[in-house]
Design a protein around this motif. Structure first.
Motif, PDB file in Angstrom:
ATOM      1  N   GLY A 228      40.031  30.723  36.863  1.00 20.21           N
ATOM      2  CA  GLY A 228      39.130  31.683  37.477  1.00 20.21           C
ATOM      3  C   GLY A 228      39.871  32.721  38.300  1.00 20.21           C
ATOM      4  O   GLY A 228      39.566  33.913  38.243  1.00 20.21           O
ATOM      5  N   LEU A 229      40.853  32.274  39.072  1.00 19.19           N
ATOM      6  CA  LEU A 229      41.639  33.200  39.881  1.00 19.19           C
ATOM      7  C   LEU A 229      42.439  34.164  39.008  1.00 19.19           C
ATOM      8  O   LEU A 229      42.542  35.358  39.306  1.00 19.19           O
ATOM      9  N   LEU A 230      43.026  33.641  37.932  1.00 25.42           N
ATOM     10  CA  LEU A 230      43.787  34.502  37.028  1.00 25.42           C
ATOM     11  C   LEU A 230      42.890  35.530  36.346  1.00 25.42           C
ATOM     12  O   LEU A 230      43.252  36.700  36.213  1.00 25.42           O
ATOM     13  N   ALA A 231      41.692  35.106  35.928  1.00 21.05           N
ATOM     14  CA  ALA A 231      40.763  36.034  35.286  1.00 21.05           C
ATOM     15  C   ALA A 231      40.329  37.125  36.254  1.00 21.05           C
ATOM     16  O   ALA A 231      40.225  38.303  35.882  1.00 21.05           O
ATOM     17  N   GLU A 232      40.089  36.744  37.508  1.00 21.62           N
ATOM     18  CA  GLU A 232      39.682  37.720  38.515  1.00 21.62           C
ATOM     19  C   GLU A 232      40.794  38.735  38.772  1.00 21.62           C
ATOM     20  O   GLU A 232      40.560  39.938  38.881  1.00 21.62           O
ATOM     21  N   THR A 233      42.034  38.247  38.840  1.00 18.36           N
ATOM     22  CA  THR A 233      43.173  39.131  39.078  1.00 18.36           C
ATOM     23  C   THR A 233      43.372  40.098  37.910  1.00 18.36           C
ATOM     24  O   THR A 233      43.618  41.292  38.102  1.00 18.36           O
ATOM     25  N   GLN A 234      43.263  39.586  36.689  1.00 14.97           N
ATOM     26  CA  GLN A 234      43.420  40.441  35.512  1.00 14.97           C
ATOM     27  C   GLN A 234      42.328  41.498  35.446  1.00 14.97           C
ATOM     28  O   GLN A 234      42.588  42.656  35.096  1.00 14.97           O
TER      29      GLN A 234
ATOM     30  N   VAL B 110      51.458  27.317  35.750  1.00 10.45           N
ATOM     31  CA  VAL B 110      52.080  28.601  36.083  1.00 10.45           C
ATOM     32  C   VAL B 110      51.087  29.405  36.914  1.00 10.45           C
ATOM     33  O   VAL B 110      49.981  29.705  36.467  1.00 10.45           O
ATOM     34  N   LEU B 111      51.500  29.774  38.134  1.00  7.05           N
ATOM     35  CA  LEU B 111      50.606  30.481  39.046  1.00  7.05           C
ATOM     36  C   LEU B 111      50.651  31.991  38.894  1.00  7.05           C
ATOM     37  O   LEU B 111      49.661  32.661  39.188  1.00  7.05           O
ATOM     38  N   ASN B 112      51.807  32.550  38.526  1.00  9.74           N
ATOM     39  CA  ASN B 112      51.951  34.012  38.515  1.00  9.74           C
ATOM     40  C   ASN B 112      50.792  34.695  37.812  1.00  9.74           C
ATOM     41  O   ASN B 112      50.402  34.273  36.715  1.00  9.74           O
TER      42      ASN B 112
ATOM     43  N   ARG C 184      40.716  42.775  37.992  1.00 12.91           N
ATOM     44  CA  ARG C 184      40.980  43.749  39.051  1.00 12.91           C
ATOM     45  C   ARG C 184      42.087  44.718  38.634  1.00 12.91           C
ATOM     46  O   ARG C 184      42.004  45.917  38.870  1.00 12.91           O
ATOM     47  N   GLN C 185      43.142  44.183  38.012  1.00  8.29           N
ATOM     48  CA  GLN C 185      44.239  45.033  37.563  1.00  8.29           C
ATOM     49  C   GLN C 185      43.783  45.980  36.458  1.00  8.29           C
ATOM     50  O   GLN C 185      44.200  47.136  36.400  1.00  8.29           O
ATOM     51  N   SER C 186      42.926  45.479  35.562  1.00  7.05           N
ATOM     52  CA  SER C 186      42.418  46.318  34.481  1.00  7.05           C
ATOM     53  C   SER C 186      41.572  47.455  35.035  1.00  7.05           C
ATOM     54  O   SER C 186      41.656  48.589  34.586  1.00  7.05           O
ATOM     55  N   THR C 187      40.751  47.138  36.022  1.00  3.26           N
ATOM     56  CA  THR C 187      39.917  48.165  36.655  1.00  3.26           C
ATOM     57  C   THR C 187      40.768  49.189  37.378  1.00  3.26           C
ATOM     58  O   THR C 187      40.522  50.395  37.311  1.00  3.26           O
ATOM     59  N   ALA C 188      41.815  48.717  38.050  1.00  7.34           N
ATOM     60  CA  ALA C 188      42.689  49.630  38.786  1.00  7.34           C
ATOM     61  C   ALA C 188      43.385  50.604  37.844  1.00  7.34           C
ATOM     62  O   ALA C 188      43.690  51.740  38.210  1.00  7.34           O
TER      63      ALA C 188
ATOM     64  N   LYS D 105      33.851  36.234  44.746  1.00  8.29           N
ATOM     65  CA  LYS D 105      33.118  36.173  43.486  1.00  8.29           C
ATOM     66  C   LYS D 105      33.578  34.997  42.645  1.00  8.29           C
ATOM     67  O   LYS D 105      32.780  34.338  41.978  1.00  8.29           O
ATOM     68  N   VAL D 106      34.879  34.730  42.652  1.00  9.38           N
ATOM     69  CA  VAL D 106      35.412  33.602  41.886  1.00  9.38           C
ATOM     70  C   VAL D 106      34.954  32.295  42.500  1.00  9.38           C
ATOM     71  O   VAL D 106      34.545  31.369  41.810  1.00  9.38           O
TER      72      VAL D 106
END
Length: 224
Positions: A162-168, A110-112, A170-174, A4-5
């Motif tokens: 974009g990758l950071l937004a997608e990860t956040q 910063v990648l984390n 996903r974590q919020s949904t989880a 999606k990203v």
């Protein structure tokens, strides 16, 4: 989820042997261009016009072309000007960006929580990676060093965001998952609401539902 990203920032991609961002496909026939004394930026714009390529020439590109340029293939012509006038070029699949080498930028990002491998894979998949410019893991915890012309750096930063937004997301949904496979649809009708969970009505209702007569939210909270 990563797809999606990637789809959000798609560029025109073709397979090439070298990694040079999106491939800049130019004819192999000689590019005949006669000039005695012409502004460098104007010559580069005309180069794009003659080959039907959109060209963005930085205002920092200065100088004049004096004397005859040998008859070369278009890529050879471009590379000759790049070398003679200390320029850089980057093609993003839509526009050929040409800038002065002194405009090159460096970033320490910063990648984390993104891994370097995932970040590099995204850059490769989007044809952003370019072996002429630098994206490498830096000493430290989750850091990456990037160096290149302005357009290249912009795309690198946009990809990371974009990758950071997608990860956040996903974590919020989880964090609100009830089960790994819940499928939820909320139907609002007037001041009442109905929750359809896994295809069946749920007793839960929202007393503060918006006044509308249509589904407004559907999620699949299964973890991937």
């Amino acid at each position: 989820m990563l797809k999606k990203v990637l789809c959000a920032v798609v560029f025109i991609c073709l397979n090439v042997g070298r990694t040079l961002g999106a491939p800049l496909t130019l004819p192999s026939t000689p590019y005949s261009y006669t000039v005695l004394d012409q502004d460098l930026a104007a010559a580069l714009q005309e180069f794009g016009n003659n080959l039907n390529i959109r060209v963005n020439v930085s205002t920092e590109v200065k100088g004049r072309i004096r004397g005859r340029i040998p008859e070369l293939p278009p890529r050879g012509f471009l590379d000759r000007l790049i070398h003679l006038y200390n320029l850089q070029w980057y093609y993003d699949g839509l526009v050929l960006y040409i800038s002065d080498a002194h405009e090159a930028q460096s970033r320490l990002l910063v990648l984390n929580p993104i891994s370097f491998d995932a970040f590099k894979t995204a850059l490769d998949a989007l044809s952003i990676s370019d072996e002429r410019y630098i994206v490498k893991a830096a000493p430290g915890d989750g850091l990456v060093f990037a160096y290149g012309p302005p357009r290249f750096i912009t795309l690198v930063e946009q990809t990371l965001k974009g990758l950071l937004a997608e990860t956040q997301a996903r974590q919020s949904t989880a964090g609100v998952d009830r089960s790994p496979h819940d499928s939820v649809l909320m139907l609002f009708r007037g001041s009442s609401s109905t929750v359809i969970r896994d295809g069946r009505p749920d007793a839960t209702a929202s007393p503060q539902a918006p006044h509308q007569d249509s589904p407004v939210h559907a999620t699949n909270s299964g973890r991937q």
